[in-house]
Design an enzyme around this catalytic site. Structure first.
Site, PDB file in Angstrom:
ATOM      1  N   ARG A 280       2.866   0.611  12.559  1.00 45.88           N
ATOM      2  CA  ARG A 280       2.181   1.616  11.600  1.00 45.88           C
ATOM      3  C   ARG A 280       1.560   2.781  12.427  1.00 45.88           C
ATOM      4  O   ARG A 280       1.650   3.954  12.098  1.00 45.88           O
ATOM      5  CB  ARG A 280       1.501   1.198  10.368  1.00 45.88           C
ATOM      6  CG  ARG A 280       1.138   2.076   9.427  1.00 45.88           C
ATOM      7  CD  ARG A 280       0.176   1.656   8.296  1.00 45.88           C
ATOM      8  NE  ARG A 280       0.203   2.567   7.076  1.00 45.88           N
ATOM      9  CZ  ARG A 280      -1.081   2.707   6.704  1.00 45.88           C
ATOM     10  NH1 ARG A 280      -2.200   2.105   6.896  1.00 45.88           N
ATOM     11  NH2 ARG A 280      -0.990   3.471   5.748  1.00 45.88           N
TER      12      ARG A 280
ATOM     13  N   ILE B 127       0.623   9.277   4.605  1.00 45.71           N
ATOM     14  CA  ILE B 127       1.233   7.854   4.784  1.00 45.71           C
ATOM     15  C   ILE B 127       0.691   6.987   3.639  1.00 45.71           C
ATOM     16  O   ILE B 127      -0.417   6.636   3.251  1.00 45.71           O
ATOM     17  CB  ILE B 127       1.211   7.458   6.063  1.00 45.71           C
ATOM     18  CG1 ILE B 127       2.001   6.259   6.362  1.00 45.71           C
ATOM     19  CG2 ILE B 127      -0.159   7.120   6.441  1.00 45.71           C
ATOM     20  CD1 ILE B 127       2.139   5.606   7.646  1.00 45.71           C
ATOM     21  N   SER B 128       1.726   6.488   2.662  1.00 38.41           N
ATOM     22  CA  SER B 128       1.207   5.660   1.776  1.00 38.41           C
ATOM     23  C   SER B 128       0.415   4.149   2.318  1.00 38.41           C
ATOM     24  O   SER B 128       0.685   3.677   3.282  1.00 38.41           O
ATOM     25  CB  SER B 128       2.451   5.044   0.806  1.00 38.41           C
ATOM     26  OG  SER B 128       2.860   6.107   0.038  1.00 38.41           O
ATOM     27  N   GLN B 129      -0.258   3.904   1.228  1.00 44.71           N
ATOM     28  CA  GLN B 129      -1.037   2.260   1.467  1.00 44.71           C
ATOM     29  C   GLN B 129       0.220   1.495   1.699  1.00 44.71           C
ATOM     30  O   GLN B 129       1.134   1.420   0.899  1.00 44.71           O
ATOM     31  CB  GLN B 129      -2.136   2.128   0.304  1.00 44.71           C
ATOM     32  CG  GLN B 129      -2.627   0.863   0.312  1.00 44.71           C
ATOM     33  CD  GLN B 129      -3.108   0.454  -1.032  1.00 44.71           C
ATOM     34  OE1 GLN B 129      -3.351   1.328  -2.068  1.00 44.71           O
ATOM     35  NE2 GLN B 129      -3.809  -0.819  -1.097  1.00 44.71           N
TER      36      GLN B 129
END
Length: 219
Positions: A41, A67-69
Site C-alpha cells: 500500500r 485512498i480508501s481505508q
C-alpha cells in the site's frame, strides 16, 4: 508525488498486522485478505505517509480524493464475491489500489476515473504494469462503459446520491453491484443483484463515509 518502491521486511510486517486487524474486524474471505496482504500500500502514497501507510485509515492522494481505508476496501470486495475471470466495472479508480485488489483476485477490471490528473498519474505508475488484467479509462462514472457491457459485477467507490440507472443496465442478469448510497456525510452500503432485465434485489449493509460521486469529467 515522491514514492518509495522498496518493500522490505518492515513494510511486510506492518502489512501483516494490517491484515490481522481487518480480519479481527470481521472480514472472513481469506482470498480478499491475501490480496490485501500481497499489495504494498505504501507504493500508492507519497513518501510523507510511508511510516503510517499501513494504518487502517484513508489518506489524501490529491484532487480532493483519498485512498480508501483498507477495511472499507476489504468490506466492499467481500460483498462483491469476486470470482476468477469475472468482468468487473469499477467506478472511481483513484489511486488504483482497489483495482489492484480486484486484479489480485484474478478479475478482469475496467476502471473509470473522472479526474484527468489521477488518470494520467496512474498511466505513469510503473507498479501497475504488474496487473495486465486492469484497463484504465478516463470518463464519467455515471455513464459506465456501455461499449464493454455487460459486466459480471460493478463496484462503486464513491458516494452516490441514488443508484445510477445506466450502471444497473450494464450488469448481466445474475450480476451484482456494490455501492454506497446517500447524500450526507454517511452512506449505506448496498448490494444489488440483477434478477431480470428490469428486476433487482437490494441488500442493505453497514454505514460508511465516502467522497461524493460526481458526474462529468474533470480535466
Amino acid at each position: 508525488m515522491r514514492r518509495s518502491y522498496i518493500d522490505d521486511y518492515k513494510q511486510k510486517g506492518l502489512r501483516k498486522q494490517l491484515v490481522d486487524g481487518i480480519r479481527a474486524k470481521g472480514i472472513t474471505d481469506e482470498n480478499v485478505l491475501n490480496a490485501i496482504g500481497n499489495i504494498p500500500r505504501h507504493f500508492f502514497l507519497d513518501n510523507a505517509f510511508e511510516g503510517i501507510a499501513y494504518e487502517d485509515r484513508a489518506f489524501p492522494i490529491g484532487e480532493g480524493q483519498t485512498i480508501s481505508q483498507p477495511y472499507t476496501v476489504a468490506y466492499q470486495t467481500q460483498l462483491l464475491e469476486v470470482k476468477p475471470m469475472e468482468k468487473i466495472l469499477e467506478i472511481g479508480t483513484g489511486s488504483a489500489y482497489q483495482a489492484c485488489v480486484l486484479a489480485e483476485l484474478k478479475a478482469n477490471v475496467f476502471t473509470i476515473e473522472r479526474q484527468r490528473k489521477l488518470f494520467e498519474h496512474n498511466k505513469q505508475f510503473s507498479f501497475l504494469s504488474k496487473y495486465r488484467t486492469i484497463r484504465f479509462f478516463y470518463g464519467d462514472g455515471y455513464e459506465g462503459l456501455p461499449t464493454y457491457a455487460p459486466f459480471d459485477k460493478v463496484l462503486v467507490t464513491a458516494a452516490a446520491p441514488s443508484i445510477p440507472t445506466k450502471l444497473l443496465q450494464q450488469l448481466k442478469i445474475g450480476g451484482k453491484m456494490v455501492i454506497p448510497v446517500g447524500e450526507k456525510d454517511v452512506q449505506r452500503m448496498l448490494r444489488i443483484t440483477k434478477v431480470g432485465e428490469t428486476e433487482y434485489n437490494t441488500e442493505t449493509f453497514d454505514d460508511f463515509s465516502f467522497v461524493p460521486m460526481l458526474s462529468g469529467k474533470n480535466g
